[in-house]
Design a protein around this motif. Structure first.
Motif, short mmCIF file in Angstrom:
data_model
loop_
_atom_site.label_atom_id
_atom_site.label_comp_id
_atom_site.label_asym_id
_atom_site.label_seq_id
_atom_site.Cartn_x
_atom_site.Cartn_y
_atom_site.Cartn_z
N ASN A 41 0.94 -1.28 0.06
CA ASN A 41 -0.07 0.06 0.02
C ASN A 41 0.89 1.22 0.29
O ASN A 41 1.99 1.12 0.70
N GLU A 88 -10.28 1.82 -8.27
CA GLU A 88 -10.20 1.41 -6.78
C GLU A 88 -11.29 1.74 -6.43
O GLU A 88 -11.77 3.23 -6.31
N GLU A 164 -6.87 -2.80 -8.01
CA GLU A 164 -7.17 -3.33 -6.50
C GLU A 164 -8.68 -3.91 -6.63
O GLU A 164 -9.48 -3.68 -5.77
N MET A 167 -9.89 -5.75 -3.27
CA MET A 167 -9.76 -4.89 -2.00
C MET A 167 -10.93 -4.82 -1.18
O MET A 167 -12.19 -4.43 -1.76
N GLU A 195 -2.64 -4.92 -7.90
CA GLU A 195 -3.25 -5.62 -6.76
C GLU A 195 -2.13 -5.76 -5.76
O GLU A 195 -0.99 -6.03 -6.00
N GLN A 196 -2.73 -5.80 -4.54
CA GLN A 196 -1.99 -6.01 -3.31
C GLN A 196 -1.93 -7.41 -2.98
O GLN A 196 -0.94 -7.81 -2.23
#
Length: 238
Positions: A41, A88, A164, A167, A195-196
């Protein structure tokens, strides 16, 4: 898979106030690929996408789409050319029905196949079909994410930018969303996925880029990155 480069970013710099959020990023997405941009992040992933789509001003660098410079063009112009982002936080029109949201995705089009494309979206997302006349704002986060992706597909993207998509979703919904990303890719849509969830993003990608503090620190085949000890330590908790 043709090797034509559809999207090319070269030396991109973006600053907020005096802070350099993106520090000379270069990456490319070739036709038919699913490319994952991973990082913690605050690494600058979303800022990079916003710069590409004209939402965020650029301090330096070049962006080419379909071989043409696009710096300074608005998101609306780019969507019409097939460069489409799912932001997002989804950004659905909450007071409109599912069907109306999908129609909005086709606002740059005036051909005769819009209804047929809505049916295609309903085939990809059966849950949306069940709720076609429901207001978007009454749906769960995961359903709204599906709607945002379906709406983007209505613009017939040549390159789909996903910011994301997993999320804030429940684990079951995360599985579903990644399944859908995979389906869309297999239908022939070129995708840049921010993408995390690094393991999921790399598992389905052709190539990956790792971003840290506004810079690309690693790049390569997604499978190689997935097994790289540094990537595993930093992003996969090993």
């Amino acid at each position: 898979m043709s090797n034509q480069t559809l999207l090319k970013i070269n030396g991109l710099k973006v600053a907020y106030g005096g802070i350099q959020a993106v520090k000379g990023v270069s990456l490319e997405v070739r036709q038919g690929e699913l490319v994952s941009l991973i990082g913690a992040n605050g690494a600058g992933k979303t800022t990079t996408l916003k710069a590409v789509t004209g939402i965020q001003p650029i301090a330096a660098g070049d962006i080419e789409y379909l071989g043409q410079p696009i710096k300074g063009q608005g998101a609306w112009d780019l969507a019409r050319q097939g460069l489409v982002m799912v932001p997002e936080g989804r950004g659905t029109f909450t007071r409109m029905t599912i069907t109306e949201n999908l129609q909005m995705g086709a606002y740059t089009r005036n051909d005769a196949e819009i209804e047929a494309d809505i049916d295609k979206v309903f085939t990809t997302f059966p849950r949306l079909k069940e709720r076609a006349e429901q207001l978007a704002g009454t749906m769960s986060g995961g359903e709204q994410q599906m709607l945002a992706m379906g709406r983007a597909l209505m613009a017939r993207p040549k390159v789909l930018l996903l910011d994301e998509p997993s999320m804030g979703l429940s684990p079951i919904m995360v599985d579903k969303i990644f399944e859908v990303v995979d389906t869309i890719h297999k239908q022939g849509v070129t995708i840049l996925l921010v993408e995390q969830n690094a393991s999921r993003a790399l598992a389905m990608a052709n190539r990956g880029y790792v971003m840290e503090s506004g810079e690309i620190t690693m790049t390569g085949e997604a499978k190689a990155l997935l097994t790289d000890p540094k990537v595993r330590a930093a992003y996969l908790g090993e």
